[in-house]
Scaffold this motif. Structure first.
Motif, PDB file in Angstrom:
ATOM      1  N   ARG A  16       0.838  -1.207   0.000  1.00  0.00           N
ATOM      2  CA  ARG A  16       0.000   0.000   0.000  1.00  0.00           C
ATOM      3  C   ARG A  16       0.867   1.249   0.000  1.00  0.00           C
ATOM      4  N   ARG A  17       1.959   1.238   0.748  1.00  0.00           N
ATOM      5  CA  ARG A  17       2.849   2.393   0.808  1.00  0.00           C
ATOM      6  C   ARG A  17       3.521   2.628  -0.547  1.00  0.00           C
ATOM      7  N   ILE A  18       3.986   1.570  -1.177  1.00  0.00           N
ATOM      8  CA  ILE A  18       4.609   1.696  -2.495  1.00  0.00           C
ATOM      9  C   ILE A  18       3.598   2.205  -3.509  1.00  0.00           C
ATOM     10  N   ARG A  19       2.393   1.682  -3.446  1.00  0.00           N
ATOM     11  CA  ARG A  19       1.326   2.117  -4.355  1.00  0.00           C
ATOM     12  C   ARG A  19       1.031   3.604  -4.170  1.00  0.00           C
ATOM     13  N   LEU A  20       0.970   4.060  -2.926  1.00  0.00           N
ATOM     14  CA  LEU A  20       0.729   5.467  -2.641  1.00  0.00           C
ATOM     15  C   LEU A  20       1.873   6.332  -3.161  1.00  0.00           C
ATOM     16  N   MET A  25       3.904  10.187  -7.168  1.00  0.00           N
ATOM     17  CA  MET A  25       4.873  10.485  -8.216  1.00  0.00           C
ATOM     18  C   MET A  25       4.167  10.729  -9.558  1.00  0.00           C
ATOM     19  N   GLY A  26       3.184   9.896  -9.903  1.00  0.00           N
ATOM     20  CA  GLY A  26       2.435  10.091 -11.141  1.00  0.00           C
ATOM     21  C   GLY A  26       1.691  11.411 -11.146  1.00  0.00           C
ATOM     22  N   ALA A  27       1.079  11.763 -10.010  1.00  0.00           N
ATOM     23  CA  ALA A  27       0.353  13.030  -9.921  1.00  0.00           C
ATOM     24  C   ALA A  27       1.302  14.219 -10.068  1.00  0.00           C
ATOM     25  N   VAL A 152       1.995  13.313 -20.055  1.00  0.00           N
ATOM     26  CA  VAL A 152       1.559  12.011 -20.573  1.00  0.00           C
ATOM     27  C   VAL A 152       2.160  10.879 -19.744  1.00  0.00           C
ATOM     28  N   GLY A 153       3.440  11.005 -19.393  1.00  0.00           N
ATOM     29  CA  GLY A 153       4.078   9.984 -18.558  1.00  0.00           C
ATOM     30  C   GLY A 153       3.397   9.848 -17.207  1.00  0.00           C
ATOM     31  N   GLY A 154       3.055  10.963 -16.589  1.00  0.00           N
ATOM     32  CA  GLY A 154       2.346  10.931 -15.315  1.00  0.00           C
ATOM     33  C   GLY A 154       0.968  10.328 -15.445  1.00  0.00           C
ATOM     34  N   ALA A 155       0.256  10.660 -16.530  1.00  0.00           N
ATOM     35  CA  ALA A 155      -1.076  10.103 -16.751  1.00  0.00           C
ATOM     36  C   ALA A 155      -1.003   8.590 -16.956  1.00  0.00           C
ATOM     37  N   VAL A 156      -0.034   8.133 -17.728  1.00  0.00           N
ATOM     38  CA  VAL A 156       0.128   6.691 -17.956  1.00  0.00           C
ATOM     39  C   VAL A 156       0.456   5.989 -16.649  1.00  0.00           C
ATOM     40  N   LEU A 157       1.322   6.578 -15.847  1.00  0.00           N
ATOM     41  CA  LEU A 157       1.680   6.003 -14.558  1.00  0.00           C
ATOM     42  C   LEU A 157       0.456   5.899 -13.644  1.00  0.00           C
ATOM     43  N   VAL A 159      -2.777   5.813 -14.564  1.00  0.00           N
ATOM     44  CA  VAL A 159      -3.710   4.817 -15.106  1.00  0.00           C
ATOM     45  C   VAL A 159      -3.202   3.407 -14.808  1.00  0.00           C
ATOM     46  N   ALA A 160      -1.911   3.188 -14.966  1.00  0.00           N
ATOM     47  CA  ALA A 160      -1.352   1.859 -14.722  1.00  0.00           C
ATOM     48  C   ALA A 160      -1.507   1.440 -13.262  1.00  0.00           C
ATOM     49  N   ILE A 161      -1.249   2.349 -12.339  1.00  0.00           N
ATOM     50  CA  ILE A 161      -1.310   1.976 -10.933  1.00  0.00           C
ATOM     51  C   ILE A 161      -2.757   1.897 -10.432  1.00  0.00           C
ATOM     52  N   LEU A 162      -3.617   2.773 -10.939  1.00  0.00           N
ATOM     53  CA  LEU A 162      -5.004   2.789 -10.455  1.00  0.00           C
ATOM     54  C   LEU A 162      -5.882   1.742 -11.130  1.00  0.00           C
ATOM     55  N   TYR A 163      -5.649   1.493 -12.409  1.00  0.00           N
ATOM     56  CA  TYR A 163      -6.514   0.583 -13.159  1.00  0.00           C
ATOM     57  C   TYR A 163      -5.776  -0.611 -13.738  1.00  0.00           C
ATOM     58  N   GLY A 164      -4.519  -0.799 -13.376  1.00  0.00           N
ATOM     59  CA  GLY A 164      -3.711  -1.882 -13.933  1.00  0.00           C
ATOM     60  C   GLY A 164      -4.308  -3.258 -13.711  1.00  0.00           C
ATOM     61  N   ASP A 165      -4.776  -3.537 -12.486  1.00  0.00           N
ATOM     62  CA  ASP A 165      -5.366  -4.845 -12.189  1.00  0.00           C
ATOM     63  C   ASP A 165      -6.585  -5.103 -13.066  1.00  0.00           C
ATOM     64  N   ARG A 166      -7.419  -4.093 -13.218  1.00  0.00           N
ATOM     65  CA  ARG A 166      -8.629  -4.249 -14.042  1.00  0.00           C
ATOM     66  C   ARG A 166      -8.278  -4.447 -15.508  1.00  0.00           C
TER      67      ARG A 166
END
Length: 178
Positions: A16-20, A25-27, A152-157, A159-166
Motif C-alpha cells: 500500500r505504501r509503495i502504491r501510494l 509520483m504520477g500526480a 503524458v508519462g504521469g497520466a500513464v503512470l 492509469v497503470a497503478i489505479l486501473y492496472g489490475d482491471r
C-alpha cells in the motif's frame, strides 16, 4: 478465514505504501508537466501579442547591437545579442534572441529598428520579431514538448497503478474468449 475465489487479496502495508508513492509520483509528473506546458504556451502567446501590439502602437527607434553570443553546443543557451537604445533621453539595454537579420553569426549588423512601448520604454520588439522577454526560460518550444511528455508519462503512470489490475483482468478475459 480463507478468501473466496475471485476476491482480491488484501495488500500488505508495504504494498500500500509503495502504491501510494507511485500515485504521488504520477500526480506530480502529470501536474508538473501540465504546469510547464500551460505556462510556456501562455508566455509565448503573451510575447507574440506584445510584439504584434508594439509593431502597431510602438515608437520606432534605432538601436545598437553588440556582444553577440552564439552557443556552440548542446545546452549552451540561445544565441543572443545585446540591444541598446535611447528613448526620451534615457538609455535602455536588454538581451534578445538574434537571427533574421538582427546580429549573431555571419551577420555584422550594427544597428536595427526596435519599436518601443511609450508607456513602458523598457519593453520593445526588434525587427526580427523578438521582444525584450525572448530569452526567458518559458519562451521555448522545447518546454512545451517537455511538459507534454511529463504530463503524458504521469497520466500513464496513474492509469497503470489505479486501473492496472482491471486492465490485466480484462485482457485475460478477452484472451480466454478468443
Amino acid at each position: 478465514m480463507a478468501r473466496k475465489r475471485g476476491e482480491p487479496a488484501t495488500p500488505s502495508p508495504q504494498n500500500r505504501r509503495i502504491r501510494l508513492q507511485v500515485i504521488v509520483m504520477g500526480a506530480l509528473f502529470l501536474l508538473g508537466g501540465l504546469g510547464l506546458l500551460v505556462a510556456s504556451v501562455g508566455y509565448m502567446w503573451q510575447l507574440s501579442e506584445k510584439g504584434d501590439r508594439l509593431r502597431v502602437d510602438g515608437v520606432p527607434v534605432v538601436a545598437t547591437l553588440s556582444d553577440s553570443y552564439v552557443g556552440s553546443g548542446r545546452g549552451s543557451g540561445a544565441d543572443a545579442v545585446t540591444v541598446t537604445y535611447n528613448y526620451e533621453g534615457k538609455q535602455y539595454q536588454s538581451r534578445i534572441r538574434c537571427g533574421d537579420g538582427v546580429g549573431c553569426e555571419g551577420q555584422n549588423t550594427a544597428e536595427t529598428t526596435v519599436w518601443v512601448d511609450p508607456a513602458k520604454p523598457s519593453d520593445f520588439v526588434a525587427a526580427n520579431g523578438h521582444t525584450n522577454g525572448s530569452l526567458s526560460f518559458l519562451n521555448s518550444w522545447t518546454r512545451i514538448v517537455t511538459g507534454g511528455i511529463f504530463a503524458v508519462g504521469g497520466a500513464v503512470l496513474l492509469v497503470a497503478i489505479l486501473y492496472g489490475d482491471r486492465l490485466i483482468a480484462w485482457s485475460d478475459a478477452r484472451k480466454r474468449r478468443a
